[in-house]
Design an enzyme around this catalytic site. Sequence first.
Site, PDB file in Angstrom:
ATOM      1  N   HIS A   1       0.863  -1.183   0.000  1.00  0.00           N
ATOM      2  CA  HIS A   1       0.000   0.000   0.000  1.00  0.00           C
ATOM      3  C   HIS A   1       0.897   1.230   0.000  1.00  0.00           C
ATOM      4  CE1 HIS A   1      -2.866   2.954   1.646  1.00  0.00           C
ATOM      5  NE2 HIS A   1      -3.834   2.133   1.328  1.00  0.00           N
TER       6      HIS A   1
ATOM      7  N   ASP B   1       3.013  -4.422   8.097  1.00  0.00           N
ATOM      8  CA  ASP B   1       1.753  -3.719   7.880  1.00  0.00           C
ATOM      9  C   ASP B   1       0.642  -4.754   8.042  1.00  0.00           C
ATOM     10  OD1 ASP B   1      -0.571  -2.624   6.871  1.00  0.00           O
ATOM     11  OD2 ASP B   1       0.299  -1.949   4.976  1.00  0.00           O
TER      12      ASP B   1
ATOM     13  N   GLN C   1      -4.606  -5.397   6.857  1.00  0.00           N
ATOM     14  CA  GLN C   1      -5.539  -6.370   6.282  1.00  0.00           C
ATOM     15  C   GLN C   1      -5.447  -7.728   6.969  1.00  0.00           C
ATOM     16  OE1 GLN C   1      -7.781  -5.513   4.162  1.00  0.00           O
ATOM     17  NE2 GLN C   1      -7.012  -3.538   3.470  1.00  0.00           N
TER      18      GLN C   1
ATOM     19  N   LYS D   1     -10.860  -1.176  10.000  1.00  0.00           N
ATOM     20  CA  LYS D   1     -10.937  -2.347   9.129  1.00  0.00           C
ATOM     21  C   LYS D   1     -11.363  -3.597   9.899  1.00  0.00           C
ATOM     22  CE  LYS D   1      -7.416  -0.572   5.943  1.00  0.00           C
ATOM     23  NZ  LYS D   1      -8.281  -0.212   4.805  1.00  0.00           N
TER      24      LYS D   1
END
Length: 408
Positions: A120, A197, A200, A223
Amino acid sequence: MNPEIKSYFPILNQEINGHPLVYLDSAATSQKPTPVIEALKEYYEFDNSNVHRGVHTLGNRATEKYEGAREKVQQFIKANSTQEIVFLRGTTTAINLVAQSYGRANVEEGDEIVITYMEHHSNIIPWQQLAKERGAVLKYIELEEDGTISLENVRAAITDRTKIVSMVYVSNVLGTMNPVKEVAKIAHEHGAVMMVDGAQAAPHLKIDVQDLDCDFFAFSGHKMVGPTGIGVLYGKKHLLEAMEPVEFGGEMIDFVGLYDSTWKELPWKFEGGTPIIAGAVGLAAAIDFLQDIGLDEIEKHEHHMAATAMDKMSKIEGLDIYGPTDPAKRAGIVTFNLKEVHPHDVATVLDMSGIAVRAGHHCAQPLMKWLDVTATARASFYLYNDESDIDRLVEGLRSAKEYFSDVF
């Protein structure tokens, strides 16, 4: 997955353009269940106050909830201590903090920062800026044809000059699940630190930062059925202790003189200003909700959804699906394009049938270049989706294909 779960999400009980809403954009942001909404409402109605400073009842209650949320996050990701849990605005802020604080102090001219093509933008730009500022080399790990990474390519990219390796756990485009534990081991063999990261990953997988042995791990509340504006940076205690704050002001200070100041201990030295109190309260409620359902069940459900969606969508002639073909190697994300049709047009037609998907470059332009496309459409599944949503998506895609074949 229990079909009653959808009933906890009031936003899903509506029509869009005359059709029941099918929400397939959870990779961008998830919807919020009633327990999270009620936790926020209760905080603002009964406990709203600033934390840490006051001695009155509301202040004590707010502080209890805020620090209680920190304990809940510590347990959720299995960190050693609450001192390793820093509340920030989100994953982006967390990665920037590591780049600006740890990076500036430890990266020198000629050193290497290693990332992948599937990152990202939030896990690319901070490292680009750091590399420019310090005269460092930004390197990319090559991807396999199916959008996965091999440990051979990891070993080829990481050298003794590497100071930081930063990698997404789950790709927001390809759904690829990366072997971050193994990558962390390779990074440590060369004296580098590992940043993950987890934006997700945290909503969908059980996270154990000690087992992963990553040095930093970042994720966002919005999220994972929590509020917007709250995120977490986990960092190993000895690393955070050596790092300097990058934001200065109230809350993070110990003593302020005319010409010099000292900082509070961990984790508060990184939480300048009035903290994200309500966001932390909502995040704690979100963690409770997810754990009541079970992260194992959520992961199993999403693998099933991805496998089912890929199977049904692959039967549509002229539809390309990107990422690993093996559903076991990907999370509940299916990114695709209809030949000769721009993904924005596909998403617009789907929206007319009440189906919400994301279209664009998904804040991953280097990956779009690697895929040799300008943009894609993306359906992302979560715990509140079921097979009927997949059927609606497939029906909508067939209608879109028919519509554009008539137009062109």
